[in-house]
Scaffold this active site. Structure first.
Site, short mmCIF file in Angstrom:
data_model
loop_
_atom_site.label_atom_id
_atom_site.label_comp_id
_atom_site.label_asym_id
_atom_site.label_seq_id
_atom_site.Cartn_x
_atom_site.Cartn_y
_atom_site.Cartn_z
N ASP A 1 4.52 0.41 12.19
CA ASP A 1 3.54 -0.46 11.55
C ASP A 1 3.12 -1.86 11.90
OD1 ASP A 1 2.76 1.90 10.35
OD2 ASP A 1 3.38 1.44 8.40
N CYS B 1 -5.23 12.84 13.09
CA CYS B 1 -5.89 11.41 12.63
C CYS B 1 -5.91 10.55 13.89
CB CYS B 1 -5.28 10.82 11.46
SG CYS B 1 -3.80 10.06 11.82
N ARG C 1 0.30 14.26 13.43
CA ARG C 1 0.68 14.02 11.96
C ARG C 1 0.80 15.28 11.10
NH1 ARG C 1 -1.58 8.48 9.89
NH2 ARG C 1 0.61 8.64 8.49
N ARG D 1 -8.73 -0.53 4.38
CA ARG D 1 -7.94 0.33 3.74
C ARG D 1 -6.51 -0.09 3.33
NH1 ARG D 1 -7.35 5.87 7.00
NH2 ARG D 1 -5.96 5.95 5.37
N LYS E 1 0.86 -1.32 0.01
CA LYS E 1 0.16 -0.01 0.03
C LYS E 1 0.89 1.47 -0.15
CE LYS E 1 -1.95 1.43 3.96
NZ LYS E 1 -1.42 2.83 4.56
N ASN E 2 1.69 1.41 0.95
CA ASN E 2 2.41 2.46 1.18
C ASN E 2 3.71 2.96 -0.13
OD1 ASN E 2 1.09 3.14 3.17
ND2 ASN E 2 2.57 2.49 4.87
N1 EPU Z 1 6.05 14.48 11.01
C1 EPU Z 1 5.92 15.89 11.41
N2 EPU Z 1 5.78 16.63 10.26
C2 EPU Z 1 5.98 16.38 9.05
C3 EPU Z 1 5.88 14.96 8.72
C4 EPU Z 1 6.00 13.78 9.73
O1 EPU Z 1 6.03 16.17 12.49
O2 EPU Z 1 5.88 17.18 8.16
C5 EPU Z 1 6.20 13.28 12.00
C6 EPU Z 1 4.81 12.55 12.17
O3 EPU Z 1 3.84 13.23 12.96
C7 EPU Z 1 5.25 11.55 12.93
C8 EPU Z 1 6.85 11.42 12.43
O4 EPU Z 1 6.98 12.65 11.71
O5 EPU Z 1 5.49 11.45 14.24
C9 EPU Z 1 7.02 10.24 11.24
O6 EPU Z 1 5.97 10.45 10.18
P1 EPU Z 1 6.00 10.15 8.80
O7 EPU Z 1 5.94 11.58 7.97
O8 EPU Z 1 7.17 9.40 8.50
O9 EPU Z 1 4.64 9.38 8.56
P2 EPU Z 1 3.89 9.37 7.11
O10 EPU Z 1 4.78 9.62 5.89
O11 EPU Z 1 2.81 10.27 7.46
C10 EPU Z 1 3.98 6.82 6.63
C11 EPU Z 1 3.21 5.62 6.41
C12 EPU Z 1 2.53 5.11 7.56
C13 EPU Z 1 3.72 4.75 8.58
C14 EPU Z 1 4.74 6.03 8.72
C15 EPU Z 1 5.84 5.60 9.47
C16 EPU Z 1 2.11 5.94 4.28
C17 EPU Z 1 1.36 6.42 3.27
N3 EPU Z 1 2.12 6.01 5.47
O12 EPU Z 1 3.14 7.78 7.04
O13 EPU Z 1 1.78 4.15 7.37
O14 EPU Z 1 3.22 4.52 9.92
O15 EPU Z 1 5.00 6.60 7.36
O16 EPU Z 1 6.43 4.55 9.07
O17 EPU Z 1 3.38 5.62 3.74
C18 EPU Z 1 0.01 2.43 7.89
O18 EPU Z 1 0.37 2.24 6.70
O19 EPU Z 1 -0.80 1.90 8.74
C19 EPU Z 1 0.70 3.92 8.29
C20 EPU Z 1 0.19 4.59 8.88
#
Ligand code: EPU
Length: 421
Positions: A305, A117, A122, A397, A22-23
């Site tokens: 995850d 969320c 996030r 999802r 998915k990701n």
């Molecule tokens: N963060 C910030 N600011 C930003 C971006 C991130 O503060 O601009 C913080 C987040 O709040 C979090 C940390 O940095 O505490 C890491 O977040 P990240 O941006 O890496 O998460 P994401 O990109 O929103 C993806 C996956 C998630 C997975 C996380 C961590 C996708 C679509 N989603 O989320 O997947 O948990 O990386 O590996 O790739 C899932 O599949 O169940 C899922 C939630």
């Protein structure tokens, strides 16, 4: 709303084919916006989040053909809207991934801010900061990120924390920028590598993906490409946890074990036997697992995850496990529900202490996010009696036909649809 009805106690035995990740699929679908050419994808998982992304891209004018059996072609030669509206973004935060591609190819984009969320706040400040460093003019207007730039200009960007979708957004934006971009403190997840591999096939000049320093030399345009989405390491890990909890032996086909090191290590420590080939994994378990502690970090460390699923395994283990969730501030929502099934878990901030019990007892439970739902399914498969998992739209999802896959290896699990409920 659909529910899953599980009668626990069956050992799992047989073969399961792992779906595409998915990701990886989500950013890759959005990458189609970078070119007027055609992107032909294989191994696209059939998931709610993929449907949402397809809806979002279609509204922008991308022509999408889903050719059954996980093949999808996308043609963004006729894009007529550069906006991601709130009604779609609020259901799927990954919609923010259209921001970088739209801005870099069309010079502007308007993407609704996702808001908080279930698993945490996030924010997307790092995406915005990175695009501003590439020269975009960005404002927040009426809940939307409004970004403009004639042409982005390469820059050195160091994000404050490691962010997966942040790295993806900035990497996509940089492909068409003027000059070189260096992403420091970049995420190293296999899904980023998969996206980079597609972008390179499209003509992008990228080096260092899979490390924390990615260099992108901007090009004038990108072209058509074909790509097969990498296997879903989290789905595969979830099925391994399921057999760890129930006992039995399963073989996962179409898997990518080289992306699953930290998870496999933990499951070995828990007492599972695991054997891997290039694209398959055999996992078996006899007896009760041993409790295994871990801390979630960015790849290649133990993934957030998989936290909820390995916690489910720990609930019935010998001993006590200490788990620390370092990535998201509110990712323990399964704990209360597992408690309703007899699990002993104490939470203190980011730390959970799980003391294994000999058996869980089935109950009606409900979860508020995807991986939490998966942990409740694992618990239900191992528990005595019947478990009903409510609100499984979360599961849909991110897991393709989970109940079919589990039933094919002997689980007693069925979906109760709204009509039959
Ligand atoms: N963060 C910030 N600011 C930003 C971006 C991130 O503060 O601009 C913080 C987040 O709040 C979090 C940390 O940095 O505490 C890491 O977040 P990240 O941006 O890496 O998460 P994401 O990109 O929103 C993806 C996956 C998630 C997975 C996380 C961590 C996708 C679509 N989603 O989320 O997947 O948990 O990386 O590996 O790739 C899932 O599949 O169940 C899922 C939630």
């Amino acid at each position: 709303m659909d529910k899953l009805l599980i009668t626990g106690g069956n050992r799992l035995n047989g073969e399961i084919a792992v779906s595409g990740a998915k990701n990886a699929a989500l950013p890759i679908l959005c990458a189609s916006l970078l070119t007027p050419g055609t992107i032909a994808l294989e191994n696209v998982p059939a998931l709610k989040d993929i449907d949402t992304t397809v809806r979002l891209l279609s509204r922008m004018g991308v022509q999408i053909n889903r050719n059954g059996d996980h093949a999808t072609t996308l043609d963004a030669s006729q894009v007529h809207s550069l906006e991601a509206p709130y009604d779609l973004v609020k259901t799927m935060r990954a919609s923010i991934l259209v921001l970088g591609p739209l801005l870099t190819r069309f010079g502007q984009a308007r993407v609704s801010l996702p808001g908080g969320c279930a698993i945490g706040q996030r924010p997307v400040d790092q995406h915005i900061k990175g695009l501003a460093a590439l020269g975009a003019e960005i404002s927040i207007e009426h809940g939307f990120v409004v970004a403009k730039a004639k042409r982005l200009k390469g820059a050195v960007i160091r994000t404050d924390m490691v962010t997966v979708t942040g790295t993806e957004n900035l990497m996509m934006a940089a492909t068409l920028a003027d000059g070189q971009t260096i992403l420091e403190n970049a995420a190293r997840e296999p899904e980023i590598t998969d996206l980079a591999e597609l972008l390179i096939k499209m003509g992008a000049r990228i080096q260092g993906h899979g490390t924390d320093r990615i260099a992108i030399d901007g090009v004038e345009s990108l072209h058509s490409a074909e790509h097969t989405i990498v296997a879903d390491r989290i789905e595969a890990g979830t099925f391994l946890c399921a057999v760890g909890a129930t006992g039995g032996e399963i073989v996962l086909r179409k898997a990518a074990p080289e992306t699953m090191g930290a998870t496999i290590d933990k499951l070995l420590e828990a007492g599972m036997r695991i054997e891997c080939g290039t694209d398959w994994i055999r996992g078996s378990m006899t007896g009760r697992p041993k409790a295994v502690g871990f801390r979630t970090y960015e790849y290649p460390s133990f993934p957030t995850d998989m936290q909820a699923q390995v916690m489910a395994l720990n609930t019935i283990a010998h001993g006590t496990a200490v788990i620390v969730e370092n990535i998201f501030e509110n990712r323990y929502m399964h704990v209360q529900e597992l408690g309703r099934m007899g699990a002993k878990i104490d939470i203190d901030g980011h730390t959970a202490v799980v003391t294994g019990v000999p058996a869980l007892s089935g109950a009606t439970v409900m979860a508020t996010d995807l991986r939490a739902s998966a942990s409740l399914v694992i618990a239900g498969l191992a528990a005595r009696g019947e478990t009903t998992v409510e609100r499984i739209y979360h599961l849909d999802r991110g897991y393709e036909r989970m109940e079919h896959k589990l039933r094919s290896v002997g689980a007693n699990i069925q979906r109760i649809t709204r009509e039959t409920a």
